[in-house]
Scaffold this motif. Structure first.
Motif, mmCIF file in Angstrom:
data_model
loop_
_atom_site.group_PDB
_atom_site.id
_atom_site.type_symbol
_atom_site.label_atom_id
_atom_site.label_comp_id
_atom_site.label_asym_id
_atom_site.label_seq_id
_atom_site.Cartn_x
_atom_site.Cartn_y
_atom_site.Cartn_z
ATOM 1 N N TYR A 236 -15.040 23.839 8.902
ATOM 2 C CA TYR A 236 -13.756 23.175 9.139
ATOM 3 C C TYR A 236 -12.997 23.092 7.824
ATOM 4 O O TYR A 236 -13.422 22.390 6.908
ATOM 5 C CB TYR A 236 -13.974 21.768 9.714
ATOM 6 N N ARG A 237 -11.885 23.793 7.732
ATOM 7 C CA ARG A 237 -11.149 23.859 6.475
ATOM 8 C C ARG A 237 -10.603 22.506 6.038
ATOM 9 O O ARG A 237 -10.496 22.227 4.861
ATOM 10 C CB ARG A 237 -9.991 24.851 6.585
ATOM 11 N N ASP A 238 -10.262 21.649 6.979
ATOM 12 C CA ASP A 238 -9.676 20.357 6.630
ATOM 13 C C ASP A 238 -10.725 19.299 6.287
ATOM 14 O O ASP A 238 -10.369 18.179 5.938
ATOM 15 C CB ASP A 238 -8.805 19.840 7.778
ATOM 16 N N PHE A 239 -11.981 19.648 6.381
ATOM 17 C CA PHE A 239 -13.028 18.667 6.099
ATOM 18 C C PHE A 239 -13.020 18.225 4.646
ATOM 19 O O PHE A 239 -13.418 17.107 4.332
ATOM 20 C CB PHE A 239 -14.403 19.234 6.465
ATOM 21 N N ARG A 240 -12.519 19.074 3.740
ATOM 22 C CA ARG A 240 -12.494 18.683 2.326
ATOM 23 C C ARG A 240 -11.527 17.535 2.074
ATOM 24 O O ARG A 240 -11.640 16.860 1.074
ATOM 25 C CB ARG A 240 -12.148 19.873 1.442
ATOM 26 N N TYR A 241 -10.588 17.306 2.972
ATOM 27 C CA TYR A 241 -9.684 16.170 2.840
ATOM 28 C C TYR A 241 -10.291 14.897 3.428
ATOM 29 O O TYR A 241 -9.926 13.795 3.045
ATOM 30 C CB TYR A 241 -8.347 16.456 3.513
ATOM 31 N N VAL A 242 -11.227 15.058 4.349
ATOM 32 C CA VAL A 242 -11.882 13.913 4.984
ATOM 33 C C VAL A 242 -13.037 13.400 4.125
ATOM 34 O O VAL A 242 -13.330 12.204 4.109
ATOM 35 C CB VAL A 242 -12.379 14.308 6.393
ATOM 36 N N LEU A 243 -13.685 14.283 3.393
ATOM 37 C CA LEU A 243 -14.870 13.932 2.616
ATOM 38 C C LEU A 243 -14.626 12.813 1.602
ATOM 39 O O LEU A 243 -15.420 11.859 1.556
ATOM 40 C CB LEU A 243 -15.435 15.182 1.943
ATOM 41 N N PRO A 244 -13.573 12.832 0.783
ATOM 42 C CA PRO A 244 -13.347 11.706 -0.134
ATOM 43 C C PRO A 244 -13.151 10.374 0.590
ATOM 44 O O PRO A 244 -13.582 9.326 0.104
ATOM 45 C CB PRO A 244 -12.085 12.093 -0.897
ATOM 46 N N PHE A 245 -12.526 10.417 1.756
ATOM 47 C CA PHE A 245 -12.356 9.203 2.544
ATOM 48 C C PHE A 245 -13.702 8.656 3.002
ATOM 49 O O PHE A 245 -13.950 7.445 2.937
ATOM 50 C CB PHE A 245 -11.458 9.490 3.745
ATOM 51 N N LEU A 246 -14.596 9.539 3.460
ATOM 52 C CA LEU A 246 -15.919 9.103 3.894
ATOM 53 C C LEU A 246 -16.734 8.539 2.733
ATOM 54 O O LEU A 246 -17.440 7.540 2.892
ATOM 55 C CB LEU A 246 -16.663 10.268 4.549
ATOM 56 N N VAL A 247 -16.632 9.158 1.576
ATOM 57 C CA VAL A 247 -17.338 8.649 0.397
ATOM 58 C C VAL A 247 -16.802 7.272 0.017
ATOM 59 O O VAL A 247 -17.567 6.357 -0.302
ATOM 60 C CB VAL A 247 -17.215 9.641 -0.778
ATOM 61 N N GLN A 248 -15.499 7.107 0.056
ATOM 62 C CA GLN A 248 -14.900 5.815 -0.267
ATOM 63 C C GLN A 248 -15.338 4.739 0.728
ATOM 64 O O GLN A 248 -15.637 3.607 0.330
ATOM 65 C CB GLN A 248 -13.384 5.937 -0.268
ATOM 66 N N MET A 249 -15.407 5.062 1.993
ATOM 67 C CA MET A 249 -15.863 4.088 2.990
ATOM 68 C C MET A 249 -17.338 3.735 2.776
ATOM 69 O O MET A 249 -17.744 2.587 2.953
ATOM 70 C CB MET A 249 -15.661 4.619 4.412
ATOM 71 N N GLY A 250 -18.121 4.713 2.379
ATOM 72 C CA GLY A 250 -19.524 4.441 2.071
ATOM 73 C C GLY A 250 -19.687 3.518 0.886
ATOM 74 O O GLY A 250 -20.518 2.604 0.886
ATOM 75 N N MET A 251 -18.887 3.729 -0.149
ATOM 76 C CA MET A 251 -18.928 2.853 -1.319
ATOM 77 C C MET A 251 -18.438 1.457 -0.964
ATOM 78 O O MET A 251 -18.934 0.463 -1.495
ATOM 79 C CB MET A 251 -18.077 3.424 -2.450
ATOM 80 N N LEU A 252 -17.479 1.363 -0.088
ATOM 81 C CA LEU A 252 -16.960 0.068 0.325
ATOM 82 C C LEU A 252 -17.998 -0.698 1.145
ATOM 83 O O LEU A 252 -18.104 -1.924 1.048
ATOM 84 C CB LEU A 252 -15.692 0.278 1.151
ATOM 85 N N ALA A 253 -18.798 0.006 1.930
ATOM 86 C CA ALA A 253 -19.800 -0.633 2.779
ATOM 87 C C ALA A 253 -21.068 -1.006 2.015
ATOM 88 O O ALA A 253 -21.823 -1.859 2.468
ATOM 89 C CB ALA A 253 -20.156 0.296 3.935
ATOM 90 N N THR A 254 -21.291 -0.411 0.854
ATOM 91 C CA THR A 254 -22.528 -0.635 0.117
ATOM 92 C C THR A 254 -22.775 -2.097 -0.242
ATOM 93 O O THR A 254 -23.881 -2.585 -0.037
ATOM 94 C CB THR A 254 -22.564 0.246 -1.145
ATOM 95 N N PRO A 255 -21.806 -2.866 -0.769
ATOM 96 C CA PRO A 255 -22.109 -4.265 -1.094
ATOM 97 C C PRO A 255 -22.535 -5.084 0.111
ATOM 98 O O PRO A 255 -23.406 -5.946 0.001
ATOM 99 C CB PRO A 255 -20.804 -4.806 -1.672
ATOM 100 N N SER A 256 -21.974 -4.834 1.272
ATOM 101 C CA SER A 256 -22.379 -5.590 2.451
ATOM 102 C C SER A 256 -23.789 -5.205 2.879
ATOM 103 O O SER A 256 -24.541 -6.044 3.377
ATOM 104 C CB SER A 256 -21.390 -5.371 3.591
ATOM 105 N N ILE A 257 -24.180 -3.973 2.680
ATOM 106 C CA ILE A 257 -25.545 -3.561 3.002
ATOM 107 C C ILE A 257 -26.518 -4.229 2.046
ATOM 108 O O ILE A 257 -27.566 -4.716 2.444
ATOM 109 C CB ILE A 257 -25.670 -2.021 2.955
ATOM 110 N N TYR A 258 -26.167 -4.285 0.757
ATOM 111 C CA TYR A 258 -27.004 -4.990 -0.214
ATOM 112 C C TYR A 258 -27.158 -6.449 0.179
ATOM 113 O O TYR A 258 -28.222 -7.020 0.128
ATOM 114 C CB TYR A 258 -26.390 -4.938 -1.611
ATOM 115 N N TRP A 259 -26.069 -7.071 0.590
ATOM 116 C CA TRP A 259 -26.081 -8.495 0.896
ATOM 117 C C TRP A 259 -26.960 -8.776 2.110
ATOM 118 O O TRP A 259 -27.713 -9.744 2.137
ATOM 119 C CB TRP A 259 -24.652 -8.963 1.141
ATOM 120 N N GLN A 260 -26.885 -7.925 3.111
ATOM 121 C CA GLN A 260 -27.673 -8.141 4.322
ATOM 122 C C GLN A 260 -29.153 -7.907 4.079
ATOM 123 O O GLN A 260 -29.999 -8.563 4.674
ATOM 124 C CB GLN A 260 -27.182 -7.221 5.439
#
Length: 64
Positions: free
Chosen positions: A20-44
């Motif tokens: 999928y050629r457009d996946f390279r534009y989605v990948l940074p968004f997914l990485v950012q969402m993963g980084m955003l979710a990390t503190p809540s995973i640590y907390w739980q």
């Protein structure tokens, strides 16, 4: 084990990027969402940077 998991995730993302050629534009968004979710995973899980700190030092900023 971590190296194997990282290689698998990298291979999967590379395959999606080729298929999928457009996946390279989605990948940074997914990485950012993963980084955003990390503190809540640590907390739980009760782990992370502040897990071993004594209770008095961990919440010192909240005392005011």
């Amino acid at each position: 084990m971590i190296l194997l998991a990282a290689t698998g995730v990298g291979t999967l993302l590379a395959a999606l990027n080729v298929a999928y050629r457009d996946f390279r534009y989605v990948l940074p968004f997914l990485v950012q969402m993963g980084m955003l979710a990390t503190p809540s995973i640590y907390w739980q899980a009760g782990t992370g940077p502040g897990a071993k700190a004594p209770a008095g030092q961990r919440y010192r900023a909240d005392d005011g």
